[in-house]
Design a protein around this motif. Structure first.
Motif, PDB file in Angstrom:
ATOM      1  N   GLN A 292       0.821  -1.207   0.000  1.00  0.00           N
ATOM      2  CA  GLN A 292       0.000   0.000   0.000  1.00  0.00           C
ATOM      3  C   GLN A 292       0.857   1.260   0.000  1.00  0.00           C
ATOM      4  N   SER A 293       1.989   1.198   0.692  1.00  0.00           N
ATOM      5  CA  SER A 293       2.817   2.409   0.722  1.00  0.00           C
ATOM      6  C   SER A 293       3.435   2.673  -0.651  1.00  0.00           C
ATOM      7  N   LEU A 294       3.623   1.635  -1.438  1.00  0.00           N
ATOM      8  CA  LEU A 294       4.080   1.849  -2.817  1.00  0.00           C
ATOM      9  C   LEU A 294       2.964   2.484  -3.642  1.00  0.00           C
ATOM     10  N   VAL A 295       1.754   1.982  -3.415  1.00  0.00           N
ATOM     11  CA  VAL A 295       0.603   2.546  -4.125  1.00  0.00           C
ATOM     12  C   VAL A 295       0.433   4.009  -3.750  1.00  0.00           C
ATOM     13  N   ASP A 296       0.581   4.293  -2.478  1.00  0.00           N
ATOM     14  CA  ASP A 296       0.444   5.674  -2.023  1.00  0.00           C
ATOM     15  C   ASP A 296       1.507   6.577  -2.630  1.00  0.00           C
ATOM     16  N   ALA A 297       2.639   5.978  -2.979  1.00  0.00           N
ATOM     17  CA  ALA A 297       3.721   6.756  -3.585  1.00  0.00           C
ATOM     18  C   ALA A 297       3.536   6.867  -5.102  1.00  0.00           C
ATOM     19  N   GLY A 298       2.427   6.354  -5.604  1.00  0.00           N
ATOM     20  CA  GLY A 298       2.126   6.538  -7.026  1.00  0.00           C
ATOM     21  C   GLY A 298       2.475   5.357  -7.916  1.00  0.00           C
ATOM     22  N   PHE A 299       2.782   4.219  -7.314  1.00  0.00           N
ATOM     23  CA  PHE A 299       3.123   3.058  -8.125  1.00  0.00           C
ATOM     24  C   PHE A 299       1.935   2.118  -8.262  1.00  0.00           C
ATOM     25  N   ASP A 300       1.898   1.445  -9.379  1.00  0.00           N
ATOM     26  CA  ASP A 300       0.935   0.372  -9.560  1.00  0.00           C
ATOM     27  C   ASP A 300       1.557  -0.873  -8.917  1.00  0.00           C
ATOM     28  N   PRO A 301       0.757  -1.712  -8.273  1.00  0.00           N
ATOM     29  CA  PRO A 301       1.323  -2.935  -7.696  1.00  0.00           C
ATOM     30  C   PRO A 301       2.100  -3.746  -8.729  1.00  0.00           C
ATOM     31  N   LEU A 302       1.640  -3.697  -9.980  1.00  0.00           N
ATOM     32  CA  LEU A 302       2.350  -4.462 -11.005  1.00  0.00           C
ATOM     33  C   LEU A 302       3.718  -3.873 -11.333  1.00  0.00           C
ATOM     34  N   ASP A 303       3.927  -2.615 -10.994  1.00  0.00           N
ATOM     35  CA  ASP A 303       5.282  -2.054 -11.120  1.00  0.00           C
ATOM     36  C   ASP A 303       6.215  -2.802 -10.182  1.00  0.00           C
ATOM     37  N   TYR A 304       5.696  -3.119  -9.014  1.00  0.00           N
ATOM     38  CA  TYR A 304       6.526  -3.874  -8.060  1.00  0.00           C
ATOM     39  C   TYR A 304       6.768  -5.287  -8.577  1.00  0.00           C
ATOM     40  N   ARG A 305       5.754  -5.862  -9.188  1.00  0.00           N
ATOM     41  CA  ARG A 305       5.931  -7.197  -9.766  1.00  0.00           C
ATOM     42  C   ARG A 305       7.028  -7.162 -10.836  1.00  0.00           C
ATOM     43  N   TYR A 306       6.988  -6.141 -11.667  1.00  0.00           N
ATOM     44  CA  TYR A 306       8.014  -5.996 -12.706  1.00  0.00           C
ATOM     45  C   TYR A 306       9.397  -5.870 -12.056  1.00  0.00           C
ATOM     46  N   PHE A 307       9.455  -5.073 -11.021  1.00  0.00           N
ATOM     47  CA  PHE A 307      10.712  -4.910 -10.290  1.00  0.00           C
ATOM     48  C   PHE A 307      11.238  -6.266  -9.796  1.00  0.00           C
ATOM     49  N   CYS A 308      10.351  -7.060  -9.241  1.00  0.00           N
ATOM     50  CA  CYS A 308      10.758  -8.379  -8.738  1.00  0.00           C
ATOM     51  C   CYS A 308      11.258  -9.274  -9.876  1.00  0.00           C
ATOM     52  N   LEU A 309      10.549  -9.238 -10.980  1.00  0.00           N
ATOM     53  CA  LEU A 309      10.910 -10.088 -12.104  1.00  0.00           C
ATOM     54  C   LEU A 309      12.227  -9.642 -12.759  1.00  0.00           C
TER      55      LEU A 309
END
Length: 477
Positions: A292-309
């Motif tokens: 949620q804190s990533l979302v609050d910072a303007g990121f889509d959760p899938l941006d984090y998924r991309y980061f992980c991948l």
RNA sequence: GGCGCCGUACCCAAGUGGUAAGGGAGAGGUCUGCAAAACCUUUAUGCAUCGGUUCAAUUCCGAUCGGCGCCUCCA
């Protein structure tokens, strides 16, 4: 069926995958302890497990994915003397332990859902399987692997000759208790509790009756009991975080195989940690970042998924906001490519995989090779990029292959759409009026006026793009 | 004390005993009245350091330095 070759922690090598039953995979992934929100480090492991499941399914396996929810008993402090974490959370919030568990379980699946993580086939709660655990402990006891001491039932690791094989532990030079006082009731420092009747903390909220007295199960037995219940006494893959290797999984193996006398799990896969500059992210130390804190910072959760991948699951990955920005930019660029391909096709049918031309088919094959090679997501991603940039492949082929790839990567490319401006109708009218005025100015070659209007719209966070079919606009984030 | 991992360009990050994927960012260019997008070109004689093995090492071995994880609930 594609030959997949995972790195097996048991044996520390890449091994050809052969399921117990042809075409089927029994997979158990350690789930969350639901006393708090999951942080993005936890979530990295679930992204990895999801990639594994999606890849196996892509390669034609029927996967039964079981995940536990730990809603009982864990310690809160580093000193092994604190309260039960669940109990503490409950106390702090003035709710029951089960309410807390329910709340954080829901939060967990909300987060994994937003990350595009497929729901496991079976989700099982520890509190609902205590009878199964008791039955399993009885089997272990009947085989003579246990002893009672100080009111608790212990597993005697010296009775299990291959104890520690998974973690390469050598019993003689281990220095157990280096950081913690050894339980004086244990015969051997590595013995562990199967059933507690003497809690170290008072007011244990959840207790059950058992052959050994009223109490609660040890910390490792739930995974053994539940995995066997849903997947059988032997199954294919067990995954989790790398921290589980020396204790949790080592103990699970000992108790499971002691009970059945059979090999329990064939392939063990462990995800490395997400770390911060200062070290790992953990629930008990600081640096707790939620999705949620990533979302609050303007990121889509899938941006984090991309980061992980973007990193291999067996390598530590260092989180930074800069890296998140890069992942966001990359994922957006990728989605834009997909949209461009869609535009080129203009409603035309997407070819079947079997009908792909050579260029796209070869990319797809290489993509599959990368995944089959111990889930080499970064290489798979590179193939996707090559495909989508490769002018050799016709748009229809490229799109078809890209969507196939995304079936495994889960980046939501099939659902990609242009950023729809969320603007109220009145403002839309003003914007369109301004665009019309600019069009008129352009027609009159009054560039100064046209640019002034562009500037005016920019003030309103509206960006214009002139295309062959006129001017489009979008609201900037 | 024990076990294990890592050190690749400005950033993230693959990879291999035979000469460095991909992405982000930057630079130059094409196109466009401008802008955006797109496209082209470009950014590591170099893969922590020092030795060794080899016809050949970034890739194997050893040492050193640095970072990290685990041995305690933790993904």
């Amino acid at each position: 069926m594609h030959a997949i070759k995972p790195f097996n922690t048991l044996g520390r090598s890449a091994q050809d995958f052969e399921p117990i039953q042809p075409g089927k995979v029994g997979f158990y992934g350690c789930g969350p302890t639901v006393y708090n929100y999951a942080h993005i480090g936890n979530l990295r492991t679930y992204v990895f497990e999801d990639l594994l499941v999606r890849s196996l399914r892509r390669f034609g396996y029927e996967v039964t994915h079981v995940m536990n929810i730990t809603d009982v008993g864990h310690l809160s402090g580093d000193d092994d003397t604190g309260e039960d974490k669940m109990v503490r959370s409950a106390k702090e919030r003035g709710e029951s332990v089960l309410q807390i568990a329910r709340f954080y379980t829901d939060a967990f699946f909300r987060d994994t859902g937003r990350l595009g993580i497929a729901r496991p086939t079976v989700v099982c709660k520890a509190t609902e399987h205590v009878a199964d655990m008791i039955a399993l402990i009885q089997r272990i006891e009947a085989k003579g692997y246990t002893y009672m001491s100080g009111g608790n039932l212990y597993f005697d690791v010296t009775k299990f000759p291959t104890y520690g094989e998974l973690a390469n532990l050598r019993m003689d030079d281990l220095k157990a208790g280096a950081r913690i006082e050894v339980d004086e009731n244990k015969k051997n420092p590595h013995d562990f509790v199967l059933w507690f009747t003497k809690s170290k903390f008072e007011n244990q909220a959840l207790v059950w009756d058992s052959p050994w007295g009223v109490g609660y199960p040890g910390w490792h037995i739930e995974c053994s009991a539940m995995s066997m219940k849903y997947l059988g006494e032997s199954f294919d893959i067990h995954a989790g975080g790398i921290d589980h290797v020396p204790v949790h999984h080592t103990n699970e193996i000992a108790q499971s195989e002691a009970a059945t006398g059979k090999k329990w799990v064939n392939y063990w896969m462990h995800a490395e940690f997400l770390i911060l500059d200062k070290g790992k992210m953990s629930k008990s130390k600081g640096g707790f970042i939620t999705l949620q804190s990533l979302v609050d910072a303007g990121f889509d959760p899938l941006d984090y998924r991309y980061f992980c991948l973007g990193g291999h699951y067996r390598s530590q990955l260092t989180f930074s906001w800069e890296a998140m920005e890069q992942a966001k930019a990359s994922r957006k660029a990728l989605a834009d490519r997909i949209l461009d391909l869609r535009d080129k096709l203009a409603g035309q049918d997407i070819p079947a995989v079997s009908a792909l031309g050579r260029a796209a088919a070869e990319r797809l094959a290489r993509f599959d090779d990368a995944l089959a090679d111990d889930l080499a997501a970064p290489r798979a991603l590179a193939e996707l990029w090559q495909l989508v940039r490769d002018s050799q492949a016709p748009a229809a082929d490229a799109l078809a292959a890209a969507l196939e790839m995304d079936g495994a990567l889960g980046l939501g490319l099939a659902a990609a759409r242009r950023e729809e401006a969320s603007v109220d109708p009145e403002t839309v009218g003003r914007i369109e009026a301004l665009i019309a005025a600019r069009a008129a100015a352009k027609k009159a070659k009054n560039w100064a006026e046209a640019d002034a209007i562009r500037g005016q719209l920019k003030e309103m966070s509206i960006a214009l793009e002139d295309g062959p079919s006129g001017t489009t606009w979008k609201k900037l984030a």
